[in-house]
Scaffold this motif. Structure first.
Motif, PDB file in Angstrom:
ATOM      1  N   GLY A  64       0.826  -1.213   0.000  1.00 43.77           N
ATOM      2  CA  GLY A  64       0.000   0.000   0.000  1.00 43.77           C
ATOM      3  C   GLY A  64       0.854   1.255   0.000  1.00 43.77           C
ATOM      4  N   VAL A  65       1.902   1.251   0.834  1.00 38.92           N
ATOM      5  CA  VAL A  65       2.827   2.386   0.877  1.00 38.92           C
ATOM      6  C   VAL A  65       3.500   2.547  -0.484  1.00 38.92           C
ATOM      7  CG1 VAL A  65       4.992   3.237   1.880  1.00 38.92           C
ATOM      8  CG2 VAL A  65       3.208   2.305   3.368  1.00 38.92           C
ATOM      9  N   ASN A  66       3.885   1.428  -1.087  1.00 42.09           N
ATOM     10  CA  ASN A  66       4.543   1.462  -2.395  1.00 42.09           C
ATOM     11  C   ASN A  66       3.636   2.092  -3.457  1.00 42.09           C
ATOM     12  OD1 ASN A  66       6.839   0.969  -3.987  1.00 42.09           O
ATOM     13  ND2 ASN A  66       5.910  -0.900  -4.793  1.00 42.09           N
ATOM     14  N   LYS A  67       2.345   1.796  -3.404  1.00 47.88           N
ATOM     15  CA  LYS A  67       1.397   2.388  -4.362  1.00 47.88           C
ATOM     16  C   LYS A  67       1.335   3.901  -4.186  1.00 47.88           C
ATOM     17  CE  LYS A  67      -1.472  -1.689  -4.985  1.00 47.88           C
ATOM     18  NZ  LYS A  67      -2.785  -2.312  -4.768  1.00 47.88           N
ATOM     19  N   HIS A  68       1.314   4.353  -2.924  1.00 46.52           N
ATOM     20  CA  HIS A  68       1.313   5.796  -2.661  1.00 46.52           C
ATOM     21  C   HIS A  68       2.616   6.433  -3.153  1.00 46.52           C
ATOM     22  CE1 HIS A  68      -2.440   6.179  -0.511  1.00 46.52           C
ATOM     23  NE2 HIS A  68      -2.110   5.197   0.316  1.00 46.52           N
ATOM     24  N   LEU A  69       3.728   5.766  -2.904  1.00 44.64           N
ATOM     25  CA  LEU A  69       5.026   6.291  -3.351  1.00 44.64           C
ATOM     26  C   LEU A  69       5.097   6.366  -4.872  1.00 44.64           C
ATOM     27  CD1 LEU A  69       7.388   4.535  -0.810  1.00 44.64           C
ATOM     28  CD2 LEU A  69       7.032   7.004  -1.039  1.00 44.64           C
ATOM     29  N   HIS A  70       4.465   5.415  -5.549  1.00 45.02           N
ATOM     30  CA  HIS A  70       4.444   5.438  -7.013  1.00 45.02           C
ATOM     31  C   HIS A  70       3.732   6.700  -7.514  1.00 45.02           C
ATOM     32  CE1 HIS A  70       4.313   4.069 -11.130  1.00 45.02           C
ATOM     33  NE2 HIS A  70       3.011   4.301 -11.135  1.00 45.02           N
ATOM     34  N   ILE A  71       2.601   7.032  -6.897  1.00 43.56           N
ATOM     35  CA  ILE A  71       1.858   8.230  -7.298  1.00 43.56           C
ATOM     36  C   ILE A  71       2.678   9.484  -6.990  1.00 43.56           C
ATOM     37  CG2 ILE A  71      -0.193   9.640  -6.778  1.00 43.56           C
ATOM     38  CD1 ILE A  71      -1.684   6.911  -6.427  1.00 43.56           C
ATOM     39  N   LEU A  72       3.299   9.508  -5.815  1.00 46.05           N
ATOM     40  CA  LEU A  72       4.127  10.656  -5.453  1.00 46.05           C
ATOM     41  C   LEU A  72       5.333  10.780  -6.382  1.00 46.05           C
ATOM     42  CD1 LEU A  72       3.979  10.326  -1.562  1.00 46.05           C
ATOM     43  CD2 LEU A  72       2.888  12.105  -2.966  1.00 46.05           C
ATOM     44  N   SER A  73       5.891   9.646  -6.779  1.00 48.06           N
ATOM     45  CA  SER A  73       7.029   9.658  -7.715  1.00 48.06           C
ATOM     46  C   SER A  73       6.612  10.146  -9.091  1.00 48.06           C
ATOM     47  CB  SER A  73       7.638   8.264  -7.845  1.00 48.06           C
ATOM     48  OG  SER A  73       8.260   7.881  -6.658  1.00 48.06           O
TER      49      SER A  73
END
Length: 107
Positions: free
Chosen positions: A45-54
């Motif tokens: 879940g954190v990785n998905k958020h980081l993908h959007i932020l990236s």
């Protein structure tokens, strides 16, 4: 040629978890595991958020060995600041009108 990000900065900060991640990364560079320790969601879940932020360029990642580290990139936040600044005079006008109304009402 200007490279456009996949996700809009406004869309990226619309989620409270992503805003919290940005606050964490404003303090220091962190790995996914370190970020995930601060949230009741999975690393996925954190990785998905980081993908959007990236993809909105709000975070920059760097692979160090087997670990990916993330850090805040505040430059895209200027777009939000510019947008808010455009409306600032409306707020100032409303506050001035309210002040005038309150002062006239007390006299």
């Amino acid at each position: 040629m200007v490279e456009h990000s996949k996700h809009d900065v406004f869309q990226a900060i619309s989620d409270p978890t992503r805003r919290s991640i940005l606050k964490l990364l404003a303090e220091r560079e962190m790995s996914i595991a370190e970020i995930a320790e601060n949230f009741p969601i999975s690393r996925t879940g954190v990785n998905k958020h980081l993908h959007i932020l990236s993809s909105s360029r709000l975070v920059i990642s760097q692979k160090i060995g087997r670990e990916t580290r993330y850090r805040l990139n505040p430059e895209p936040l200027v777009e939000i600041q510019d947008w808010l600044t455009f409306f600032e005079h409306y707020w100032e006008d409303k506050l001035s009108a309210l002040k005038k109304f309150v002062e006239e009402d007390n006299n």
